[in-house]
Motif scaffolding. Structure first.
Motif, PDB file in Angstrom:
ATOM      1  N   ARG A  48     -71.815 -61.206  14.356  1.00 54.07           N
ATOM      2  CA  ARG A  48     -71.389 -61.863  15.800  1.00 54.07           C
ATOM      3  C   ARG A  48     -71.528 -61.406  16.771  1.00 54.07           C
ATOM      4  O   ARG A  48     -72.103 -61.918  17.828  1.00 54.07           O
ATOM      5  CB  ARG A  48     -70.048 -62.239  15.414  1.00 54.07           C
ATOM      6  N   SER A  81     -69.120 -57.359  21.730  1.00 58.51           N
ATOM      7  CA  SER A  81     -67.919 -56.653  20.603  1.00 58.51           C
ATOM      8  C   SER A  81     -66.821 -56.832  21.205  1.00 58.51           C
ATOM      9  O   SER A  81     -65.713 -56.843  20.235  1.00 58.51           O
ATOM     10  CB  SER A  81     -68.505 -55.228  20.080  1.00 58.51           C
ATOM     11  N   ARG A  92     -63.435 -61.118  20.115  1.00 59.23           N
ATOM     12  CA  ARG A  92     -63.043 -61.287  18.782  1.00 59.23           C
ATOM     13  C   ARG A  92     -62.007 -62.146  18.706  1.00 59.23           C
ATOM     14  O   ARG A  92     -61.570 -62.424  17.364  1.00 59.23           O
ATOM     15  CB  ARG A  92     -62.285 -59.647  18.472  1.00 59.23           C
ATOM     16  N   TRP A 106     -65.644 -67.411  19.018  1.00 57.14           N
ATOM     17  CA  TRP A 106     -66.732 -67.668  17.926  1.00 57.14           C
ATOM     18  C   TRP A 106     -66.933 -69.268  17.716  1.00 57.14           C
ATOM     19  O   TRP A 106     -68.021 -69.797  17.704  1.00 57.14           O
ATOM     20  CB  TRP A 106     -66.414 -67.026  16.688  1.00 57.14           C
ATOM     21  N   GLN A 160     -64.181 -56.826  28.565  1.00 53.33           N
ATOM     22  CA  GLN A 160     -63.655 -58.155  27.744  1.00 53.33           C
ATOM     23  C   GLN A 160     -63.709 -59.361  28.665  1.00 53.33           C
ATOM     24  O   GLN A 160     -64.100 -60.479  28.448  1.00 53.33           O
ATOM     25  CB  GLN A 160     -62.160 -57.740  27.190  1.00 53.33           C
TER      26      GLN A 160
END
Length: 536
Positions: A82, A431, A434, A439, A506
């Motif tokens: 991902r 990364s 999440r 996604w 983030q």
């Protein structure tokens, strides 16, 4: 699938190739629950059909990277890396594949007979016009040259088309139009299927000839036509309609005999003619189709196809309603719904453009989010329109405006020194993404978006006959589903956090993701002639 922007079709092709079977074994997952565990799946039934006992050879399994499960498992699943997928997708531009958008793949003439009507437009006419307008935008995005017929003249200039942002050409026709009409009239005189009509008692006014269509259809073995096609009374207006179509065909780019044909787009060596008609006009358009084949037996007349719209049923009308009345009714309802939701703000003059855009969005989604073959039911009661419904054009525009507000707020905070500017993609840490909804946005919307546009513009040839089916509802449905998933994510996740450096990674990754979502909104709305709203 190599470096560059990945795509769904290319990934499925690579996965199928890895299993060394010609059949399509893999499917893309889309449900949030399944995406927690896998992104692509080779179902049990497909494996059982392709391999004895469903047992996939170990060497085939080892060829599939990221495969989850042993070779003897009845189901094969793949989960994408991902962070790498985020990096590759968010580092590229949305929209059509540049290699597709930059190349001409043919020419299409979109003919909308509803615009020839001497009477006022009705909602059923509006459906076919909006569909042709949207299809033209989709085809142009794929590099196809599009010509819209008929051109609007003074008698055909309807204010409602301008209000709905329908981009239709105007003009009285080219200088060669009278010559084209004369040539068709001469061809009519030589036609063995035609009988000249002398004006006199019992002859309809303006009729110059009777043409026996049925005998021609039978002689040529044409299929898909109404069996009731028989004798057509031809007028000067009939010939003028054909002459306009001929002019549009002549304006198509010069053919390229070396261009390779494609399966779903017209090739560069021909010009496709698509008659976009409502079901009530279909018979009359078939008559015109056959007449054109008789009078002009060139190859292009054999490429005529009919894209037929289902009926538009209007409930609760006090009388037959025109397209202009329909627009004004929806505009008033949108204004009243906005006042209920936003109070006095919606009565400000600055909201006039907002209300207009919301009205256009409501009507376009009402007309285009249903498959063109199916019936549409318009409920014209006062309470039938809302700014809250998740399947409305207003809901899509509202979520597009939320994104505009987010980035406007971030930009002001940057100017005030609260946050540093958004770093380049190469410096972002994907990364950090999440959250399940992140996604979902990338995998279900950003990844397939170019292919969604391509599929929506496809005009696959009919298996037989003259009717074709297009996926003209695809973009509206895509935007509705995107809006629902974005809204769910945005309501759940706080994007602009406290101005602490350890939170920036983030926040910046999320902003980059939502910037790509915003670009997809804008590109998709452009095919509907809807400008993004900066406020609601």
């Amino acid at each position: 699938t190599g470096e560059g922007r990945p795509g769904v079709a290319a990934t499925l092709q690579a996965l199928n190739g890895a299993l060394r079977r010609p059949a399509a074994l893999w499917v893309k997952e889309s449900g949030a629950r399944n995406l927690r565990h896998r992104d692509f799946l080779a179902p049990r039934a497909a494996l059982s059909a392709a391999f004895p006992g469903g047992q996939v050879p170990p060497e085939a399994v080892s060829a599939v990277p990221s495969l989850r499960g042993p070779a003897t498992q009845a189901v094969l699943a793949v989960q994408v890396r991902r962070p790498e997928a985020f990096r590759r997708l968010l580092g590229s531009l949305p929209g059509p594949d540049p290699s597709v958008a930059g190349a001409r793949t043919g020419c299409v003439v979109l003919h909308c007979p509803a615009l020839r009507s001497p009477a006022a437009l009705r909602p059923r006419h509006l459906r076919s016009v909006l569909l042709a307008d949207h299809l033209a935008q989709l085809l142009r995005a794929q590099g196809v040259s599009v010509h819209l017929v008929p051109a609007l003249n003074e008698e055909r200039r309807w204010e409602v088309l301008r209000q709905l942002r329908i981009d239709w050409p105007s003009g009285s026709g080219g200088s060669s139009l009278p010559d084209a009409v004369s040539a068709l009239k001469a061809a009519l005189g030589r036609c063995p299927c035609a009988t000249a009509c002398e004006q006199g008692p019992g002859t309809a006014e303006g009729v110059i000839s009777k043409v026996h269509l049925k005998s021609f259809v039978e002689q040529q073995g044409l299929v898909g036509y109404d069996p009731n096609l028989d004798v057509l009374l031809v007028t000067e207006g009939t010939l003028r309609s054909l002459a306009e179509l001929q002019e549009a065909v002549l304006q198509c780019p010069v053919s390229d005999p070396m261009a390779p044909p494609t399966s779903h787009f017209p090739s560069s060596s021909c010009c496709s003619i698509v008659h976009v008609v409502n079901c009530e006009e279909e018979f009359q358009q078939q008559q015109l189709d056959v007449l054109w084949r008789i009078l002009d037996p060139e190859a292009h007349t054999a490429l005529q196809k009919h894209l037929v719209c289902g009926p538009v049923k209007v409930t609760n009308p006090s009388s037959a309603i025109g397209a202009d009345q329909y627009f004004q009714l929806r505009k008033r309802q949108m204004y009243e719904a906005s006042v209920i939701k936003y109070g006095e703000l919606a009565q400000d003059e600055a909201w006039t453009e907002v209300i207009d855009t919301l009205t256009v969005a409501a009507i376009r989604f009402e007309m285009l989010s249903t498959a063109h073959r199916s019936q549409i039911t318009l409920d014209l009661e006062n309470n039938s329109i809302s700014t809250k419904g998740t399947k409305s054009g207003a809901f899509v525009m509202y979520n597009c405006a939320r994104l505009a507000t987010l980035f406007d707020t971030f930009q002001r905070a940057v100017e005030q020194g609260m946050y540093p500017p958004l770093p380049p993609v190469s410096e972002l840490n994907f990364s950090c993404l999440r959250e399940e909804g992140e996604w979902l946005l990338l995998f279900n919307y950003l990844l397939p978006f170019p292919e969604v546009l391509q599929q929506a513009a496809q005009l696959p040839p009919p298996s037989k006959g003259i009717r074709i089916t297009a996926n003209t509802e695809t973009v509206c449905k895509f935007l509705i589903q995107l809006s629902m998933d974005f809204s769910s994510y945005y309501n759940r996740v706080h994007i602009l956090g406290e101005p602490f450096p350890h939170l920036y990674d983030q926040m910046f990754a999320r902003l980059r993701l939502l910037g790509a979502v915003r670009d997809v909104f804008h590109s998709a709305l452009a095919t509907l002639h809807l400008p993004p709203l900066s406020q609601i």
